[in-house]
Design an enzyme around this catalytic site. Structure first.
Site, PDB file in Angstrom:
ATOM      1  CE1 TYR A 285      -4.082  -1.368  -0.296  1.00  0.00           C
ATOM      2  CE2 TYR A 285      -2.639  -3.379   1.779  1.00  0.00           C
ATOM      3  CZ  TYR A 285      -4.375  -2.649   0.649  1.00  0.00           C
ATOM      4  OH  TYR A 285      -4.565  -3.898   0.455  1.00  0.00           O
TER       5      TYR A 285
ATOM      6  CG  ASN B  25     -11.253  -1.976  -8.310  1.00  0.00           C
ATOM      7  OD1 ASN B  25     -11.786  -1.538  -9.550  1.00  0.00           O
ATOM      8  ND2 ASN B  25     -10.477  -3.133  -9.022  1.00  0.00           N
TER       9      ASN B  25
ATOM     10  CB  CYS C  18      -7.235  -3.667  -5.991  1.00  0.00           C
ATOM     11  SG  CYS C  18      -8.371  -5.132  -6.111  1.00  0.00           S
ATOM     12  CG  HIS C  19      -4.890  -9.205  -7.854  1.00  0.00           C
ATOM     13  ND1 HIS C  19      -6.307  -9.097  -8.986  1.00  0.00           N
ATOM     14  CD2 HIS C  19      -4.347 -10.202  -8.432  1.00  0.00           C
ATOM     15  CE1 HIS C  19      -5.701  -8.700  -9.955  1.00  0.00           C
ATOM     16  NE2 HIS C  19      -4.436  -9.605  -9.716  1.00  0.00           N
TER      17      HIS C  19
ATOM     18  CD  GLU D 279      -2.012 -10.869 -11.100  1.00  0.00           C
ATOM     19  OE1 GLU D 279      -3.405 -10.599 -12.642  1.00  0.00           O
ATOM     20  OE2 GLU D 279      -1.843 -10.243 -11.248  1.00  0.00           O
TER      21      GLU D 279
END
Length: 176
Positions: free
Chosen positions: A110, A133, A141-142, A168
């Site tokens: 963050y 979001n 946002c993950h 990912e």
């Protein structure tokens, strides 16, 4: 208000994924909301009231679901060009655009995300941008973690967030 929208759901490894779209100016679809649910009523409240559709119709299939399936199959960059429409104040709208630049497989904290937004002291505001979001996956946002490296929160649950991050990391291009 948006007069009407369509939605459809597809199975993904972490669970059912629903997308709400509205027609864009070029005739293509704009994503208003998306998330890991098969209940569209969980998505509509997160759409800004100025964009919230007055009518939502189930579609058998939406073209954007091909992108969701491609992402789930390992084509991580497939989500990058999907047009999204969200509305809020200037910081949140800018932050959502910045979220789309956080590389897959290289999550920010963050604190790093606040700095990426040009407001290094606005860590809470950056976290709020993630929380508000509406277009999960397409505005990733993950890809933002707690300052301690922990998962932090995620509207769709930390198991979904963990799956996305691991998926990912496994399929993201290797940075140069």
């Amino acid at each position: 208000m948006t007069p009407s929208a369509r939605f459809a759901t597809v199975a993904t490894p972490p669970g059912p994924f629903t997308v709400v779209v509205t027609p864009g100016p070029d005739g293509g679809d704009l994503v208003l909301a998306a998330g890991w649910t098969d209940d569209v009523s969980e998505l509509l409240p997160v759409v800004h009231r100025a964009l919230r559709p007055t009518w939502v119709e189930r579609a058998e299939r939406l073209p954007v679901l091909d992108v969701v399936e491609a992402h789930a199959a390992g084509e991580i960059g497939a989500i990058d060009a999907v047009p999204v429409r969200q509305r809020s104040g200037p910081f949140l709208e800018d932050a959502w655009e910045v979220l789309r630049t956080v590389p897959a497989g290289q999550p920010d904290t963050y604190t790093e995300f606040a700095a990426r937004c040009g407001r290094p002291s606005a860590v809470r505001a950056a976290a709020n941008a993630c929380a508000r979001n509406a277009a999960a996956l397409f505005v990733p946002c993950h890809r933002v973690l707690g300052s301690d490296g922990g998962l932090g929160g995620f509207r769709w649950g930390t198991p979904v967030k963990r799956w996305l991050l691991d998926h990912e990391a496994q399929h993201a291009p290797v940075p140069a």
